[in-house]
Design an enzyme around this catalytic site. Structure first.
Site, PDB file in Angstrom:
ATOM      1  N   GLU A   1       0.853  -1.190   0.000  1.00 42.18           N
ATOM      2  CA  GLU A   1       0.000   0.000   0.000  1.00 42.18           C
ATOM      3  C   GLU A   1       0.888   1.240   0.000  1.00 42.18           C
ATOM      4  O   GLU A   1       1.790   1.372   0.832  1.00 42.18           O
ATOM      5  CB  GLU A   1      -0.880  -0.021   1.241  1.00 42.18           C
ATOM      6  CG  GLU A   1      -1.731   1.215   1.451  1.00 42.18           C
ATOM      7  CD  GLU A   1      -2.459   1.167   2.791  1.00 42.18           C
ATOM      8  OE1 GLU A   1      -3.304   2.059   3.017  1.00 42.18           O
ATOM      9  OE2 GLU A   1      -2.164   0.268   3.611  1.00 42.18           O
TER      10      GLU A   1
ATOM     11  N   GLU B   1      -8.677  10.052   5.929  1.00 40.12           N
ATOM     12  CA  GLU B   1      -8.704   9.194   7.099  1.00 40.12           C
ATOM     13  C   GLU B   1      -8.986  10.072   8.314  1.00 40.12           C
ATOM     14  O   GLU B   1      -8.086  10.768   8.791  1.00 40.12           O
ATOM     15  CB  GLU B   1      -7.379   8.456   7.274  1.00 40.12           C
ATOM     16  CG  GLU B   1      -7.126   7.378   6.248  1.00 40.12           C
ATOM     17  CD  GLU B   1      -5.861   6.587   6.527  1.00 40.12           C
ATOM     18  OE1 GLU B   1      -5.860   5.374   6.321  1.00 40.12           O
ATOM     19  OE2 GLU B   1      -4.854   7.210   6.958  1.00 40.12           O
TER      20      GLU B   1
END
Length: 374
Positions: A157, A240
């Site tokens: 990622e 986030e």
């Protein structure tokens, strides 16, 4: 990361209101819809499509508190973000928009997964709106895997933090700095259970940017955290949040994958040419479009993406589905004309209206790959 005349008018109005309410309820229950504008999703993993080519996802995975996102014509905004989680742990969620595949949910007409060695470029652009009363990052999430995987968690990622508000940090520890895509970044490296994470953190907030995602992919390969025979599976952008987050928005997003992989394989090139012929009169026009497949492989479920100039609107189309009616639109093949054979072509057309000076679209892409205009 981490879905009488007055009485008649009154009755018609009531009936329309009920239909609208039922449509909203249905979208919330199923968690998946096709957004035209202002579609709200509160289901934890609910999603919808925008621009006919990207997926907006609520992706509330780290909290039981309510979170809602509202998909717009060009992106999304967080319209409710209750609760908070400790800032030394994982965030509440990752409300985001993406090109590619995420847990079997693939964006319409995507060229992903695509082999890294076969991608010549992956241009992307983003425009964010930020808020003050929250703890969050604004980030890209780019996923890589040794296989063309469309489900579950990928091996590596890449996170690109364009903004960081509050006492939060990426997974792992800082391993240095690097200049990537013309900017200097803090570089963090670590693991997240089943996957490796390489994070690039901007030293100050970036509210809008256009860049090549492949610059970060190549940096990741150079650091030994991926290989050129791996696959890029998705390009995601969002937030986030750890605390609050209502009002955060992706105002606009684009992602294109320019491929040059082996014929017939994932990410195979959809080399193409487009002939766009118009007949224009005051306030209206027709467009006849022929898209030709110049690659050695067939293009199935073809989708031709282009942006109508400001003031133009599609009123009727034939031989293809064309939507939305303005802005960034996508023409999709119907039934028997959904496949373009190697060296073959498909044609469609539409009628539209316009205001101001008439102009033609600047560019076209077939299933995510740029076409030549003839």
């Amino acid at each position: 990361m981490r879905r009488s005349t007055h009485h008649t008018r009154a009755l018609r109005g009531l009936f329309a209101t009920l239909l609208t309410a039922l449509a909203v309820v249905a979208a919330l229950v199923t968690g998946t819809a096709s957004a035209q504008a202002d579609t709200t999703i509160c289901e934890p993993y609910g999603s919808t499509t925008v621009q006919g080519r990207y997926v907006v996802q609520n992706n509330r995975w780290g909290t039981s508190a309510t979170q809602c996102v509202t998909a717009t014509d060009t992106g999304f905004r967080v319209t409710r973000a209750d609760g908070s989680v400790p800032t030394d742990g994982a965030p509440k969620s990752y409300p985001s928009i993406f090109n590619g595949c995420h847990y079997t949910n693939c964006s319409p007409g995507t060229a992903l997964p695509a082999r890294i060695s076969g991608i010549s470029g992956a241009p992307s652009s983003i425009s964010y709106s930020y808020v003050g009363d929250a703890v969050y990052n604004a980030s890209y999430d780019v996923w890589l895997d040794p296989t063309p995987r469309t489900d579950g968690v990928n091996r590596t990622e890449i996170m690109i933090w364009l903004n960081k508000v509050g006492p939060i940090q990426p997974i792992g520890s800082q391993v240095g700095t690097a200049t990537v895509a013309g900017r200097t970044w803090q570089v963090w490296s670590g693991g997240n259970g089943s996957n490796d994470v390489l994070s690039f953190v901007a030293p100050s907030a970036i509210s809008s940017w256009s860049f090549d995602v492949m610059d970060f992919v190549r940096e990741t390969v150079a650091r030994g955290m991926a290989r050129n025979d791996w696959y890029l599976t998705s390009v995601q952008a969002g937030f986030e949040p750890w605390r609050n987050g209502t009002g955060l928005a992706v105002d606009s997003f684009s992602s294109t994958i320019d491929t040059g992989g082996e014929p017939g394989g994932p990410g195979a090139p959809a080399a193409c040419t487009v002939a766009y012929t118009t007949n224009v009169w005051p306030g209206g026009f027709t467009a006849d479009v022929t898209v030709r497949n110049a690659s050695p492989s067939a293009v199935d479920d073809w989708q031709l993406a282009f942006t109508l100039p400001s003031g133009q609107r599609v009123t009727h189309a034939w031989n293809a589905s064309v939507g939305p009616s303005s802005g960034a639109v996508t023409a999709s093949g119907l039934g028997g004309n959904a496949r373009i054979a190697p060296g073959g072509s498909q044609s469609f057309g539409f009628q539209g209206s316009y205001s101001g000076a008439f102009a033609q679209p600047n560019g076209f892409s077939l299933n995510g790959t740029a076409c030549t205009t003839t």
